[in-house]
Design an enzyme around this catalytic site. Sequence first.
Site, PDB file in Angstrom:
ATOM      1  N   ASP A  69      -6.708  -3.966  -6.086  1.00 28.66           N
ATOM      2  CA  ASP A  69      -6.388  -2.654  -5.503  1.00 28.66           C
ATOM      3  C   ASP A  69      -4.953  -2.218  -5.821  1.00 28.66           C
ATOM      4  O   ASP A  69      -4.637  -1.030  -5.889  1.00 28.66           O
ATOM      5  CB  ASP A  69      -6.513  -2.665  -3.966  1.00 28.66           C
ATOM      6  CG  ASP A  69      -7.576  -3.569  -3.409  1.00 28.66           C
ATOM      7  OD1 ASP A  69      -7.935  -4.550  -4.070  1.00 28.66           O
ATOM      8  OD2 ASP A  69      -8.045  -3.317  -2.286  1.00 28.66           O
ATOM      9  N   ASP A 115       0.808  -1.232   0.000  1.00 24.70           N
ATOM     10  CA  ASP A 115       0.000   0.000   0.000  1.00 24.70           C
ATOM     11  C   ASP A 115       0.837   1.276   0.000  1.00 24.70           C
ATOM     12  O   ASP A 115       0.285   2.375   0.163  1.00 24.70           O
ATOM     13  CB  ASP A 115      -0.931   0.010   1.224  1.00 24.70           C
ATOM     14  CG  ASP A 115      -2.076  -0.979   1.076  1.00 24.70           C
ATOM     15  OD1 ASP A 115      -2.624  -1.074  -0.033  1.00 24.70           O
ATOM     16  OD2 ASP A 115      -2.413  -1.647   2.062  1.00 24.70           O
TER      17      ASP A 115
END
Length: 390
Positions: free
Chosen positions: A174, A112
């Site tokens: 994602d 992330d």
Amino acid sequence: MKFLALLPLLCFLGCSYSVKNNLDAQQQLGVCSEIVLSAVDDLEVNEGFPRAVKEGDYAWTCTGHTAWTSGFFPGLLWYLYEHSHNDFLKLKAEAYTENLKPVKELAWGTHDLGFMMFCSAGNAYRITGDEKYKSWLLETADSLAGLFNPDVGTIHSWPWMKNKRGWPHNTIIDNMMNLELLFWASKNGGSQRLYDIAVSHAQSTLKNQFRDDFSTYHVVVYDNQSPKVLSRITDQGFADESVWSRGQSWAIYGFAMCYRETGLPEFKEAAVNAADYYLSGLPEDYVPYWDFKLPDFKEEEKDASAAAIAASGMLELAKLSDNPDEKKRFKEAAVKTLNSLSSEEYLSGETMAILDHSVGSKPHGNEIDVPLVYADYYYVEALMRLKKWF
Ligand code: GLY
């Protein structure tokens, strides 16, 4: 409580629930700036990074810098400073971004890093040109590249799942979003390898993460010594063969961005197909339910974050496309989405957040039908894109 005072203004600007084709982005950004100015006035920077508002609460619940969402609030402040030139917003944007400096040292622990550092320091560098942010971004890009497995062809998402669930290597849809940091770094003093990793990741995702109807799988589990797919499953969607709405939005945005960065037509085609699938499953107000394939939509929640991400991605696609039909289709859909999100139905009104009605993860029972910071970030980003580009 002071947000109640803003309610008449919010309603005046956005009350009608119709999905109109035009929107005054400038005016709506003014409303967002007021909301966020009030919020930062009430928050302590060292409390952490706003993430969600719990049901019935007024204030953001905050996290430490290691949460995947830590970069969104600083990024939101940068966008609204860029819009308003308000020095207080800049001061707060600098302070929150400074507290994210340790992210560059989170080597190989999380995929992330792009969300965390590019949304915050990426916007900070773009807006201020301060070289400090550039060095953080380059260092973080190298950390992210450490998760790339050349035998598979993708960046490892959720490395902890190796021990927890026995997945040798996994990639979630994602993760397309984190490639923007790698593309940026390769153009700003980083190595060509960063670009090659991003292209390889996107090509493998295109090959393995889409169904024939261009809906997406949330998670692909791979062998870790070859590109062999072991399983295609979900974590945040309703079922392995359902379509998690935010995942579909990440795909639209991620592939549009990859097309912008590479010019490769296969990426544009992927973004167009993902967007057409998304549009074909929307309810009347252009805000999807949290999954496109729920057995019964009655009593199910909408996900404003998926709508905001898709709107921003579709504006990128409309800007890049030289096909007049696509330009019109995606711009109109984005504007209708933003109009809906700007209505009384979706504006939060009584909390520190701009938008209400997002879903973090329904299967985990987390953050259901609440304000989430990434919905606000992508909503404001989309308004900025609309204001600048069209
Ligand atoms: N990237 C995590 C999520 O979309 O929930």
